[in-house]
Design a protein around this motif. Sequence first.
Motif, short mmCIF file in Angstrom:
data_model
loop_
_atom_site.label_atom_id
_atom_site.label_comp_id
_atom_site.label_asym_id
_atom_site.label_seq_id
_atom_site.Cartn_x
_atom_site.Cartn_y
_atom_site.Cartn_z
N SER A 168 22.19 20.81 -8.73
CA SER A 168 22.41 20.29 -7.38
C SER A 168 23.77 19.62 -7.23
O SER A 168 24.31 19.55 -6.11
N ALA A 208 13.68 26.77 -0.43
CA ALA A 208 12.74 26.05 0.43
C ALA A 208 11.36 25.97 -0.20
O ALA A 208 10.71 24.92 -0.16
N ALA A 231 11.51 23.35 -2.88
CA ALA A 231 11.56 21.99 -2.35
C ALA A 231 10.19 21.52 -1.89
O ALA A 231 9.76 20.40 -2.20
N ALA A 273 12.65 17.60 -5.55
CA ALA A 273 12.58 17.90 -4.11
C ALA A 273 13.87 17.49 -3.42
O ALA A 273 14.40 18.22 -2.57
N ALA A 274 14.42 16.32 -3.78
CA ALA A 274 15.67 15.87 -3.16
C ALA A 274 16.82 16.79 -3.52
O ALA A 274 17.67 17.11 -2.68
N THR A 279 16.43 20.05 -1.59
CA THR A 279 16.72 19.80 -0.17
C THR A 279 18.22 19.64 0.03
O THR A 279 18.77 20.05 1.07
N ARG A 280 18.89 19.07 -0.94
CA ARG A 280 20.35 18.99 -0.88
C ARG A 280 20.97 20.39 -0.82
O ARG A 280 21.90 20.63 -0.05
N LEU A 300 19.56 22.98 0.46
CA LEU A 300 19.29 23.47 1.80
C LEU A 300 20.29 22.87 2.80
O LEU A 300 20.75 23.57 3.72
N VAL A 308 15.45 20.57 7.59
CA VAL A 308 15.83 19.72 6.46
C VAL A 308 15.56 18.25 6.76
O VAL A 308 15.12 17.50 5.87
N MET A 321 12.23 16.82 5.75
CA MET A 321 12.12 16.77 4.29
C MET A 321 12.82 15.50 3.77
O MET A 321 12.27 14.78 2.92
N LEU A 322 14.02 15.24 4.27
CA LEU A 322 14.74 14.05 3.82
C LEU A 322 13.97 12.78 4.19
O LEU A 322 13.88 11.85 3.37
N ALA A 381 23.04 14.96 0.83
CA ALA A 381 22.43 15.92 1.75
C ALA A 381 22.65 15.50 3.20
O ALA A 381 22.95 16.33 4.07
#
Length: 270
Positions: free
Chosen positions: A178, A201, A204, A216-217, A220-221, A223, A237, A240-241, A261
């Motif tokens: 990441s 996705a 995540a 997950a973070a 998502t970053r 994404l 997104v 999710m954050l 992110a």
Amino acid sequence: MPTADLSLRDEYAAAVERLAGRTLDALRGVEGAVAPAAPDTGPAPRPVLAAARVLGPDVLAPQVLGVAGADEQAVLLLTEAHRAFPLAGFPAPTEPGSPVPARSADDDRAAGAVLVAAWRDWATTVLLARAPGPAADLPFPEPAGDTAHDRGEPHPGHAPRPEPHAWQAWSVRMAQLSALALPGLDGPVHDAAREHGLALARGAVRSLLRCDYRVAARLTRWLAWLAADGRPLPLEVEPMLDRIRAVGDGSARTALELAVAEHLLSGAAS
């Protein structure tokens, strides 16, 4: 495990959290963010250097994202860290037609860890080469050539067509990478992210459901990086954050992933 080993591991882990917190403060524009190492006091302590190697490109995230100006101390710290700890090199590509040796699961894990480290070092040296400071003489790890890439040989973050049953492992590898989800970096890892947004996705959401908040973070970053790259996303997104922020592990490292992110998303929206 001996008590001394546990104490040393805790010391190094604490150093990573402190450096992540300092970088997070700089990313948030906190006035008087503490420098990663005090200037003019000699070499940085070894745990601090190890922390810089762990965070890698993210030490320069505030500058790369345009939140802060040039940070000579961050550049000096990364340069010293790379001199104290050898860079991970990319393995030589296999010759066409040569037999592939049998490897155990442990061998595969070890090879994957080496490749992840090599790509992270590549990203760090690319950013350092663009930063003002004494980093020009650092060795520059080069990824495998196009021939190996075209043959579909495994290297970090690249899976030409991940099978439905393999996206879990692939997304975990991308989470380990990441730190490459930053503006100004591009390569096979990023091409794989562009090609397989749905797998990112899925990874995540799966990690969030499994309460693996750091993974997950990190996914998502990726994404958010895709959004900044102008790619369509299979999910939103921001929720999710928000969810990871609300239920996450509270560590500075996870908060740093979320902050990067958020900045990527804000850049995509502007």
